[in-house]
Design a protein around this motif. Structure first.
Motif, PDB file in Angstrom:
ATOM      1  N   ILE A 160       0.847  -1.200   0.000  1.00 17.86           N
ATOM      2  CA  ILE A 160       0.000   0.000   0.000  1.00 17.86           C
ATOM      3  C   ILE A 160       0.876   1.241   0.000  1.00 17.86           C
ATOM      4  CG2 ILE A 160      -1.621   1.359   1.387  1.00 17.86           C
ATOM      5  CD1 ILE A 160      -2.838  -1.396   2.279  1.00 17.86           C
TER       6      ILE A 160
ATOM      7  N   GLU B  56      -0.771   1.764   7.197  1.00 14.10           N
ATOM      8  CA  GLU B  56       0.561   1.565   6.619  1.00 14.10           C
ATOM      9  C   GLU B  56       1.595   1.163   7.669  1.00 14.10           C
ATOM     10  OE1 GLU B  56       0.471   4.547   2.729  1.00 14.10           O
ATOM     11  OE2 GLU B  56       1.942   4.905   4.315  1.00 14.10           O
TER      12      GLU B  56
ATOM     13  N   LEU C 286      -8.948   0.623  -0.810  1.00  8.95           N
ATOM     14  CA  LEU C 286      -7.568   1.041  -1.078  1.00  8.95           C
ATOM     15  C   LEU C 286      -7.079   0.486  -2.420  1.00  8.95           C
ATOM     16  CD1 LEU C 286      -6.034   0.733   2.480  1.00  8.95           C
ATOM     17  CD2 LEU C 286      -6.074   2.803   1.065  1.00  8.95           C
TER      18      LEU C 286
ATOM     19  N   LEU D 225      -3.103  -6.957  -4.587  1.00  7.95           N
ATOM     20  CA  LEU D 225      -2.672  -6.366  -3.327  1.00  7.95           C
ATOM     21  C   LEU D 225      -2.272  -7.436  -2.312  1.00  7.95           C
ATOM     22  CD1 LEU D 225      -2.368  -3.474  -2.266  1.00  7.95           C
ATOM     23  CD2 LEU D 225      -4.665  -3.658  -1.318  1.00  7.95           C
TER      24      LEU D 225
END
Length: 192
Positions: free
Chosen positions: A16, A45, A59, A70
């Motif tokens: 991310i 994060e 996200l 992801l």
């Protein structure tokens, strides 16, 4: 949480942040796009906030990727060994790509076939770039010389074939799903 779960959690958080930084976005910019507060994004994060599935979906969209990408963990086959087809003077390196798209690096030593009956035609599109040497692309009635750093894109309904001119040639080719089906050898891909 198992060690494997913890590793995936940490990997997703790093992705991310890396995707955000690669886009040149601040925490505030990504938070706005994902409809999160900057402090929530910072805690995600940095591992100080639990990763929730709904936030990961949001996200992923904001980062212009998919949830699958992801959270992907398959990195077992990072190294690709060449497949050698000595009979046709080819060395091929399969490269992973998105579903439906195949990327193939090919080393050719033989010229294209001189028999028009050996040219292929099938639905789809192909794109190629010559990495080194010179390739000859037979496309319908045309004979095209494609040199290092030049690219070609064409509909594969045109009869086509490719080969090397004057020595070895390396080509990076991209085949859409239909074009890949038109090349059935070597696990669904054959180079003309």
């Amino acid at each position: 949480m198992t060690q494997q779960d913890g590793e995936l959690d940490s990997l997703v958080r790093r992705r991310i942040r890396a995707l955000r930084v690669a886009q040149g976005w601040s925490l505030e910019e990504l938070a706005t796009r994902a409809r999160l507060s900057p402090s929530s994004l910072s805690r995600i994060e940095n591992g100080r906030r639990r990763l929730a599935l709904d936030q990961l979906v949001t996200l992923a969209r904001a980062l212009d990727t998919s949830l699958d990408q992801l959270v992907e963990t398959d990195t077992d086959d990072v190294i690709a060994n060449p497949m050698i087809d000595g009979a046709h003077g080819l060395m091929r390196w399969p490269i992973k790509a998105d579903p439906g798209v195949t990327v193939m690096r090919q080393r050719m030593t033989n010229p294209p076939p001189d028999n028009p009956a050996r040219m292929r035609a099938h639905p789809g599109r192909e794109w190629l770039v010559v990495l080194s040497g010179t390739a000859i692309l037979l496309l319908g009635n045309r004979r095209l010389r494609v040199e290092t750093n030049q690219a070609a894109e064409f509909p594969t309904m045109l009869p086509h074939a490719i080969g090397a001119e004057g020595g070895p040639c390396e080509v990076l080719g991209i085949f859409d799903r239909d074009a890949r089906r038109g090349h059935p050898a070597d696990k669904g891909i054959a180079v003309k």
